[in-house]
Each structure stands twice: as structure tokens, then as C-alpha cells.
Write a protein that holds these residues in place. Structure first.
Motif, mmCIF file in Angstrom:
data_model
loop_
_atom_site.group_PDB
_atom_site.id
_atom_site.type_symbol
_atom_site.label_atom_id
_atom_site.label_comp_id
_atom_site.label_asym_id
_atom_site.label_seq_id
_atom_site.Cartn_x
_atom_site.Cartn_y
_atom_site.Cartn_z
ATOM 1 N N LEU A 104 -13.678 -4.644 -81.295
ATOM 2 C CA LEU A 104 -15.117 -4.771 -81.073
ATOM 3 C C LEU A 104 -15.799 -5.531 -82.201
ATOM 4 C CD1 LEU A 104 -17.692 -3.965 -79.461
ATOM 5 C CD2 LEU A 104 -17.777 -1.910 -80.885
ATOM 6 N N THR A 105 -15.434 -5.233 -83.446
ATOM 7 C CA THR A 105 -16.165 -5.771 -84.596
ATOM 8 C C THR A 105 -15.469 -6.935 -85.279
ATOM 9 O OG1 THR A 105 -15.099 -4.220 -86.133
ATOM 10 C CG2 THR A 105 -17.117 -3.487 -85.024
ATOM 11 N N TYR A 161 -11.907 -0.204 -82.572
ATOM 12 C CA TYR A 161 -12.993 -0.631 -83.453
ATOM 13 C C TYR A 161 -12.767 -2.044 -83.958
ATOM 14 C CZ TYR A 161 -15.532 -0.982 -87.903
ATOM 15 O OH TYR A 161 -16.305 -1.415 -88.944
ATOM 16 N N LEU A 165 -20.764 2.094 -85.129
ATOM 17 C CA LEU A 165 -19.952 1.104 -84.438
ATOM 18 C C LEU A 165 -18.646 1.715 -83.933
ATOM 19 C CD1 LEU A 165 -20.507 -2.070 -86.646
ATOM 20 C CD2 LEU A 165 -21.298 -1.683 -84.309
ATOM 21 N N HIS A 222 -22.575 -7.194 -80.379
ATOM 22 C CA HIS A 222 -21.450 -6.284 -80.146
ATOM 23 C C HIS A 222 -21.255 -6.030 -78.656
ATOM 24 C CE1 HIS A 222 -22.400 -5.247 -84.434
ATOM 25 N NE2 HIS A 222 -21.091 -5.382 -84.497
#
Length: 454
Positions: free
Chosen positions: A315-316, A312, A301, A60
Motif C-alpha cells: 500500500l505505502t 502495508y 496506514l 493511498h
């Protein structure tokens, strides 16, 4: 009695209006930061080292760095110039790297990546007979241990020299990286500030050096790594399904291999085994990952993404809970932040000084005929942002051009192209089509009589 009443009255008058500044049991463990300069000076190196480790090992953290670099730089932030000057600039970008490992836009990406992870990027502007060259340095080459007052009223702070007015005038840089076994001199050399690119996000007034963008997320990233390791161990334990055979007479109900007093047996799929009286088979009940563990990971997260300033989903890569409207709304806010950093940090601290030096060198060498004063003011165009629905995006650009809110030059430059080269290419295509007797549908609207081309 009267004194007690007065005490209550004054205590109400003196009570703090800001609960965050109150004292007591609730705030006993809260941290404070009295001096941002001292805190940044002490924390810069540990934050950088930990950020580098996480980017190298945590998926991450690596994704966060890649996302910021791609968003801020993309294929390159280009100057809004055309014709011969644009061709000369494009030719120079291939030769810009003093080490010959990348082009100018690759150097920009390296510097931005360093700014995200290390908090700052450092580079030298080198004048050579062939033109300007840029060499990106490790920020550790800026001698952070050098801090002292100067006799003329100036000072050196963390390797950065200021004059009596507080203006940056020089940088104390170690010429070579501290490579093991080469026996290189590690004494810092004074380099004038006009020859140095020092790029970092300014978080508070008077800041001397940058702080890693990972600072607010380091603890959460480390805790997420620990959680992932613990859950992985739990999964491994959960896979250990074991059977236990209980007998009263010690006889084995199944066949198998003997290991001492124990019998390691097996059961074949589809087999029917009849156990005699007094014999029993039981199995272990290994733990499974509960839903609250997955919810905890998702919440963590989201906190990491918020600390890194990223959506979010970026990022994921998890798009399971978004739709077109929600993802567009989230990206719009993020792209406002991107534009702010592009123009306030990257353009102002790096691209403009490089452009000014390049123009001066090229003009003095006689490769540019225009006056320096006329060339220095230049607008920088960031890469075009791709939306989820490109058809609507292109139509919006066409409407903006037709309404006079955008020029074709700006729209074309955002795609990393020179409008003069594009128009020449389009004219050549049309001439070739006419020569060969080909006919295609026009991709662009033809200007009507009386209209002025953008």
C-alpha cells in the motif's frame, strides 16, 4: 436470605458466555447489523460514491486500487489452450472491446478495478457478425431503484430479476449512461442473465449486489486525510520563524522599511550586530512535528492496509522495516488471497461465461472445427508471480518440472505465452544459429534418452 442466594446462583447460570454479546455500560455504544441484506442495500450507493472520491483524490486509495488490479489481473488471465485454438483466441482478444478502446485483458482490468472500487462490475456479451464483443457498463446503469414482487412468484431486487426458485434470470439495465444534455431515455431494459456479466465478491449468502472493498477503510482514509491536512498546517506555521525587537526608547536597532509604527528589518547571514543598552531581540518558537505524530500516521496506514486486504508495504511502498524473509512471508499470505479471488470470482463469474459464449459463436460461425462440448472445459492460468529472487524462482520451476509436479505447458502459460509458439520459436532460433555457425550456451535442460517431454 435464601432468596438472595438463589438470585445469585441463577444470575451466574444465566450470565452470557460470550462477552461480545453482553449488555451494559461497556457495550452501550457498539453498533450492530441485524440484517446484512438491508444494510448492504442501504449502504451500497454511499459507499461507492465515497470510494470513487477517495480513489480520485487520495494517493493511498489510488495505490490500493492499482495494487489489487495488478495483482489480480496483471498481464491477463489466459486459457490453457494451444496451437490453432490459442492463436484464434489471441486474435480475438484484440477485437473483444465493443468500444474499440482496449483488448480483452484491458477490459478485464477495468472490470476488476470497478469491482474493487464500486463493489461490482457489469458488462454485456454482444453477438455480432464479426464475433463476440464485450461492452463494460457503469454499475449505476443497473437500476437499483427497481425492487418489486412478480406475479409468477419471482421478484426483482435492486434491478436483478429472480425466478420462483431464486435463480438470476435477467437484469434491468439502463441502456445509456445518464449524460447531461443528451436527452437520452433512462428507462431500464430487461436483459437476459446469460447476456450479462455481473462480477462481485460474495460476502454473505443471498447477496444480490456487491459492496465496495473500501468499506472497512473509508473512515480511516478520511481521518488520515484530515490528519495530513492538520500536520501540513502545523508545518507551515512551524516555518514562520519571526524575530521580535524590544526597545525602551522606540529606536530601531536595525535598519529596515517602515510600515506605520512598525519597522520590518532583516538580518544578513554572518552579520554582527551590537545592540545598545535597553534593546533586546527574541525569536518565536514554532511547533515541530513530534515522533508520536509519525507513529500515529504509520499505525493508521497499517489499519488501512489491513482493512483493504493489502500488505502495508504494498500500500505505502515503505520497505524500511522489512527483510527478505519477512517480505516473502507477508506476500505468500496475500497471494493465497489473490488466488482465491482469481478463481472463485474472476474466473467463475466472468472468464468462464465469456469463454463459453466465444466458443459457441466461433463454432456456429464455422471458424472452429471441434465440438463445443470438448472445448468448454478449460483451465485458466494466472500471470506468473515475480519473486524478490528470480533465480531461485526459476530454479524451483525447473525442479518442479523435472519432478513431475508441473508441466512445461503450465510454466510457459503462466508467462502469457503459448507453448507451441514458444517451441516453434526456439526451433527457428536453433536452425538460424546452425546456419550462421553460431553457438550459445543452452538455456534449458535437454531431455535425456527415455524421458518424456512435459
Amino acid at each position: 436470605m435464601a432468596r438472595s442466594s438463589l438470585t445469585r446462583i441463577f444470575s451466574r447460570l444465566w450470565k452470557r458466555s460470550y462477552e461480545g454479546a453482553s449488555t451494559g455500560r461497556r457495550t452501550a455504544g457498539w453498533g450492530t447489523m441485524r440484517n446484512q441484506h438491508a444494510a448492504a442495500e442501504a449502504a451500497r450507493r454511499p459507499l461507492t460514491n465515497r470510494s470513487r472520491y477517495l480513489v480520485a483524490n487520495n494517493p493511498h486509495a489510488a495505490a490500493a486500487k492499482a495494487a489489487w488490479v495488478a495483482a489480480l489481473v496483471g498481464t491477463g488471465v489466459v486459457p490453457a489452450v494451444t496451437d490453432k485454438l490459442a492463436a484464434q483466441w489471441t486474435a480475438w482478444t484484440d477485437e473483444a472491446d465493443a468500444d474499440g478502446l482496449s483488448d480483452f485483458y484491458g477490459l478485464t482490468a477495468i472490470m476488476v478495478g470497478g469491482m474493487v472500487v464500486d463493489g461490482e462490475a457489469l458488462a454485456l456479451k454482444i453477438a455480432t457478425p464479426a464475433g463476440l464483443r464485450i461492452r463494460v457498463l457503469d454499475p449505476d446503469q443497473l437500476d437499483a431503484s427497481l425492487t418489486r414482487p412478480l406475479v409468477d412468484g419471482g421478484r426483482i431486487v435492486n434491478g436483478v430479476e429472480f425466478d420462483v426458485f431464486g435463480t438470476r434470470v435477467a437484469y434491468w439495465i439502463v441502456k445509456e449512461q445518464p449524460e447531461i444534455g443528451l436527452g437520452l431515455t433512462l428507462s431500464p431494459v430487461r436483459v437476459p442473465a446469460e447476456d450479462v456479466i455481473h462480477m462481485f465478491r460474495v460476502d454473505f449468502p443471498g447477496q444480490v449486489r456487491g459492496i465496495s472493498w473500501f468499506a472497512p477503510a473509508l473512515l480511516r482514509l478520511a481521518e488520515h486525510d484530515e490528519w495530513h491536512g492538520a500536520q501540513l498546517t502545523r508545518q507551515k506555521i512551524g516555518a514562520l520563524l519571526t524575530g521580535f525587537v524590544t526597545t525602551n526608547d522606540g529606536a530601531a536597532p536595525f535598519s529596515g522599511d517602515s510600515q506605520g509604527d512598525a519597522l520590518i528589518g532583516s538580518m544578513e547571514p554572518g552579520a554582527l550586530n551590537v545592540l545598545p543598552p535597553g534593546k533586546d531581540v527574541s525569536f518565536s518558537d514554532p511547533p515541530a512535528i513530534a515522533q508520536e505524530a509519525n507513529d500515529f500516521a504509520r499505525i493508521t496506514l497499517r489499519e488501512i492496509a489491513t482493512a483493504l486486504g493489502l500488505p502495508y508495504e504494498v500500500l505505502t511502498g515503505d520497505l524500511s522495516s522489512v527483510n527478505y524473509s519477512s517480505i516473502r512471508a507477508g506476500l505468500v499470505e496475500w497471494r493465497r488471497r489473490i488466488e482465491m479471488i482469481q478463481h472463485n470470482v474472476i474466473v467463475f463469474q466472468a472468464l468462464r461465461p465469456i469463454w463459453h459464449r466465444w466458443v459457441m459463436i466461433e463454432t456456429l460461425a464455422g471458424r472452429i472445427d471441434d465440438r463445443v462440448e470438448d472445448l468448454l472445459p478449460v483451465r485458466w492460468i494466472t500471470p506468473k508471480v515475480q519473486w524478490v529472487d528470480p533465480a531461485k524462482d526459476v530454479q524451483a520451476e525447473i525442479d518442479a518440472i523435472n519432478a513431475g509436479l508441473m508441466s512445461r505447458r503450465e510454466a510457459v502459460a503462466a508467462r502469457g505465452m503459448d507453448i507451441g509458439a514458444l517451441d516453434t520459436e526456439i526451433a527457428a532460433d536453433k536452425a538460424r544459429e546452425a546456419t550462421l555457425g553460431l553457438s550459445f550456451n543452452a538455456a534449458a535442460r535437454t531431455a535425456q534418452p527415455g524421458e518424456v517431454a512435459a
